[in-house]
Design an enzyme around this catalytic site. Structure first.
Site, PDB file in Angstrom:
ATOM      1  N   LYS A 101     -15.646  68.985  39.452  1.00 48.38           N
ATOM      2  CA  LYS A 101     -15.321  67.750  38.741  1.00 48.38           C
ATOM      3  C   LYS A 101     -16.442  66.761  39.010  1.00 48.38           C
ATOM      4  CE  LYS A 101     -11.621  65.965  36.529  1.00 48.38           C
ATOM      5  NZ  LYS A 101     -10.665  66.552  35.630  1.00 48.38           N
ATOM      6  N   GLY A 147       2.008  56.047  30.436  1.00 49.27           N
ATOM      7  CA  GLY A 147       0.636  56.272  29.950  1.00 49.27           C
ATOM      8  C   GLY A 147       0.673  56.938  28.583  1.00 49.27           C
ATOM      9  N   VAL A 148       0.342  56.152  27.551  1.00 47.17           N
ATOM     10  CA  VAL A 148       0.393  56.727  26.197  1.00 47.17           C
ATOM     11  C   VAL A 148      -1.018  56.790  25.614  1.00 47.17           C
ATOM     12  CG1 VAL A 148       2.792  56.215  25.699  1.00 47.17           C
ATOM     13  CG2 VAL A 148       1.093  54.446  25.281  1.00 47.17           C
ATOM     14  N   GLY A 149      -1.920  57.369  26.404  1.00 51.75           N
ATOM     15  CA  GLY A 149      -3.308  57.539  25.981  1.00 51.75           C
ATOM     16  C   GLY A 149      -3.456  58.830  25.188  1.00 51.75           C
ATOM     17  N   VAL A 199      -3.370  62.030  25.932  1.00 54.94           N
ATOM     18  CA  VAL A 199      -2.360  63.081  26.129  1.00 54.94           C
ATOM     19  C   VAL A 199      -0.949  62.525  25.884  1.00 54.94           C
ATOM     20  CG1 VAL A 199      -1.389  64.771  27.736  1.00 54.94           C
ATOM     21  CG2 VAL A 199      -3.819  64.204  27.864  1.00 54.94           C
TER      22      VAL A 199
HETATM   23  P1  NAD Z   1      -6.307  58.199  28.712  1.00 54.77           P
HETATM   24  O1  NAD Z   1      -7.270  57.337  29.424  1.00 54.77           O
HETATM   25  O2  NAD Z   1      -6.511  58.477  27.271  1.00 54.77           O
HETATM   26  O3  NAD Z   1      -4.828  57.581  28.844  1.00 54.77           O
HETATM   27  C1  NAD Z   1      -4.333  57.063  30.020  1.00 54.77           C
HETATM   28  C2  NAD Z   1      -3.383  55.932  29.623  1.00 54.77           C
HETATM   29  O4  NAD Z   1      -2.738  55.478  30.810  1.00 54.77           O
HETATM   30  C3  NAD Z   1      -4.093  54.723  28.999  1.00 54.77           C
HETATM   31  O5  NAD Z   1      -3.443  54.349  27.810  1.00 54.77           O
HETATM   32  C4  NAD Z   1      -4.000  53.659  30.092  1.00 54.77           C
HETATM   33  O6  NAD Z   1      -3.905  52.346  29.561  1.00 54.77           O
HETATM   34  C5  NAD Z   1      -2.727  54.065  30.787  1.00 54.77           C
HETATM   35  N1  NAD Z   1      -2.616  53.581  32.172  1.00 54.77           N
HETATM   36  C6  NAD Z   1      -3.570  53.493  33.124  1.00 54.77           C
HETATM   37  N2  NAD Z   1      -3.042  53.035  34.274  1.00 54.77           N
HETATM   38  C7  NAD Z   1      -1.725  52.834  34.028  1.00 54.77           C
HETATM   39  C8  NAD Z   1      -0.653  52.376  34.812  1.00 54.77           C
HETATM   40  N3  NAD Z   1      -0.833  52.007  36.093  1.00 54.77           N
HETATM   41  N4  NAD Z   1       0.579  52.312  34.256  1.00 54.77           N
HETATM   42  C9  NAD Z   1       0.767  52.679  32.984  1.00 54.77           C
HETATM   43  N5  NAD Z   1      -0.221  53.116  32.174  1.00 54.77           N
HETATM   44  C10 NAD Z   1      -1.440  53.183  32.693  1.00 54.77           C
HETATM   45  O7  NAD Z   1      -6.204  59.546  29.565  1.00 54.77           O
HETATM   46  P2  NAD Z   1      -5.664  60.952  29.078  1.00 54.77           P
HETATM   47  O8  NAD Z   1      -6.800  61.774  28.612  1.00 54.77           O
HETATM   48  O9  NAD Z   1      -4.477  60.766  28.204  1.00 54.77           O
HETATM   49  O10 NAD Z   1      -5.215  61.574  30.488  1.00 54.77           O
HETATM   50  C11 NAD Z   1      -4.043  61.108  31.137  1.00 54.77           C
HETATM   51  C12 NAD Z   1      -3.909  61.802  32.485  1.00 54.77           C
HETATM   52  O11 NAD Z   1      -3.840  63.206  32.289  1.00 54.77           O
HETATM   53  C13 NAD Z   1      -5.097  61.574  33.443  1.00 54.77           C
HETATM   54  O12 NAD Z   1      -4.627  61.550  34.753  1.00 54.77           O
HETATM   55  C14 NAD Z   1      -5.954  62.814  33.240  1.00 54.77           C
HETATM   56  O13 NAD Z   1      -6.739  63.113  34.387  1.00 54.77           O
HETATM   57  C15 NAD Z   1      -4.883  63.842  33.029  1.00 54.77           C
HETATM   58  N6  NAD Z   1      -5.343  65.010  32.269  1.00 54.77           N
HETATM   59  C16 NAD Z   1      -5.871  64.833  31.033  1.00 54.77           C
HETATM   60  C17 NAD Z   1      -6.307  65.938  30.327  1.00 54.77           C
HETATM   61  C18 NAD Z   1      -6.864  65.811  28.935  1.00 54.77           C
HETATM   62  O14 NAD Z   1      -7.009  66.832  28.245  1.00 54.77           O
HETATM   63  N7  NAD Z   1      -7.158  64.607  28.471  1.00 54.77           N
HETATM   64  C19 NAD Z   1      -6.197  67.230  30.886  1.00 54.77           C
HETATM   65  C20 NAD Z   1      -5.626  67.366  32.167  1.00 54.77           C
HETATM   66  C21 NAD Z   1      -5.209  66.230  32.844  1.00 54.77           C
END
Ligand code: NAD
Length: 368
Positions: free
Chosen positions: A94, A194-196, A198
């Site tokens: 990573k 967290g509604v990003g 994923v």
């Molecule tokens: P992202 O940055 O698109 O979304 C994260 C969301 O969480 C954002 O909307 C952010 O505003 C919100 N957030 C941050 N801190 C917060 C808090 N304290 N309380 C509430 N909301 C909060 O990230 P993503 O790509 O959706 O990934 C989300 C998680 O899943 C991460 O931990 C990432 O490491 C993990 N993950 C992602 C993937 C992938 O394919 N994207 C794969 C495996 C694991």
């Protein structure tokens, strides 16, 4: 940053790198510095027994270097076990880039980072993580072939997040089956934190199935947008960890299950996308088990993204990506049964099976 794990002060008491709690026998740690672009990055290669280390790059505004180092060590170790439990021929690695992705990320910085990755000659292959997008991986691709998650126009697999969401959904259904006797999520109260990238797709799956979904995010604009799009309620309680829900889905940052939250959680199942959800995998995993809360191991159910980018290396297509990701349902049930049969937590069950695979491969490699 995996908040809540150890404070900067606690970290500083230990030997700088090899002495870190999260060091856990990492093979190689590379510090990357470039004054012109402002790049400060750390690449962690945890284990390459199963193959070259594959794992995303996270860009985050860490409070200090200790937190960045701790984060990359924890994340790269997680990748080793994620790949092994999913049956992929890759190791765990990573990278983290220190700085606010919104203001400090430039094409020059991304290309410079790519040059550092290239310098490792394929021992580490990068991809996207928090703070990164497909277009950033395309910039890295300008200077090195050792990158996945590049755009479909450039022959890549594109954004892995929708596939990650599918895997989390599958893992959540399997956990529901184990805990509630049915894998139907219709009518289940589910809190998505967290509604990003994923989280939003997960919300889509859940609302389609008729779950009663509650949303939480620190980005209020995004929260309102996702709430409106999927007709899901925004969680309005003061403390989301005390929410009266059936399932809690951590999809923001790691370590949300920690000393401050673990005794408050009311959900009966925890299944989400965030990496390293347990601040301390020994202590907090055991407390959840004692409290009768089923925790679906994060590195098992969030493997859809790595399956998606691995497809670029293994040259398989969308159908195989989907079937391997749907298989997370069966693997989750197997792990949960194994944990019960062996009297250990699901997290330790998944770690043990993954470690056994790595040990077997090490012996096989030594006989070649
Ligand atoms: P992202 O940055 O698109 O979304 C994260 C969301 O969480 C954002 O909307 C952010 O505003 C919100 N957030 C941050 N801190 C917060 C808090 N304290 N309380 C509430 N909301 C909060 O990230 P993503 O790509 O959706 O990934 C989300 C998680 O899943 C991460 O931990 C990432 O490491 C993990 N993950 C992602 C993937 C992938 O394919 N994207 C794969 C495996 C694991």
């Amino acid at each position: 940053m995996e908040a809540g794990f150890t404070t900067g002060k606690e970290l500083q008491k230990r030997d700088p790198v090899f002495g870190q709690l999260s060091f856990d026998d990492h093979e190689q740690i590379v510090f990357c510095n470039d004054k012109d672009t402002g790049l400060k990055a750390i690449i962690g290669i945890h284990n390459s027994v199963m193959g070259p280390a594959l794992g995303g790059t996270r860009m985050f505004d860490y409070a200090n270097e200790w937190e960045a180092l701790n984060d990359v060590l924890r994340l790269s170790r997680g990748m080793t076990y994620k790949a092994a439990i999913t049956g992929l021929n890759i190791g765990g690695g990573k990278a983290v880039i220190m700085g606010d992705a919104k203001t400090k990320k430039t094409p020059e910085l991304m290309r410079k980072f790519g040059e550092f990755v290239h310098g490792l000659s394929g021992r580490y292959i990068t991809a996207e993580d928090v703070g990164m997008e497909t277009k950033d991986m395309d910039l890295v691709r300008d200077v090195t072939p050792y990158v996945t998650g590049i755009s479909e126009e450039r022959g890549g697999s594109g954004n892995p997040s929708p596939v990650t969401a599918l895997g989390v959904y599958m893992g959540m259904k399997a956990a529901a089956k184990y805990q509630f006797g049915s894998d139907s999520l219709a009518g289940k109260k589910i809190l998505v934190q967290g509604v990003g990238h994923v989280g939003e797709t997960l919300v889509e799956y859940l609302t389609k199935e008729g779950a009663v979904v509650f949303l939480a995010d620190i980005n209020h604009e995004k929260l309102a947008q996702v709430s409106q799009k999927y007709q899901a309620s925004i969680y309005t309680g003061e403390d989301l960890y005390t929410a009266d829900v059936d399932i809690y889905a951590p999809c923001a940052m790691g370590a949300t299950i920690n000393d401050a939250t673990v005794h408050k959680i009311q959900a009966k199942v925890i299944a989400g996308a965030a990496n390293n959800q347990l601040a301390n995998e020994n202590i907090h995993g055991a407390i959840l088990q004692e409290r009768g809360i089923l925790y679906a191991p994060d590195f098992l159910i969030n493997a859809g993204g790595i399956i998606n980018v691995y497809a670029e290396l293994a040259h398989y297509g969308k159908a195989e990506i989907t079937s391997k990701t749907q298989n997370i349902y069966d693997t989750t049930l197997e792990i949960l049964n194994y944990a019960t049969a062996n009297g250990i937590t699901p997290h330790h069950a998944a770690l043990r099976i993954a470690q056994n695979r790595i040990d077997e491969r090490k012996i096989a490699n030594s006989k070649k």
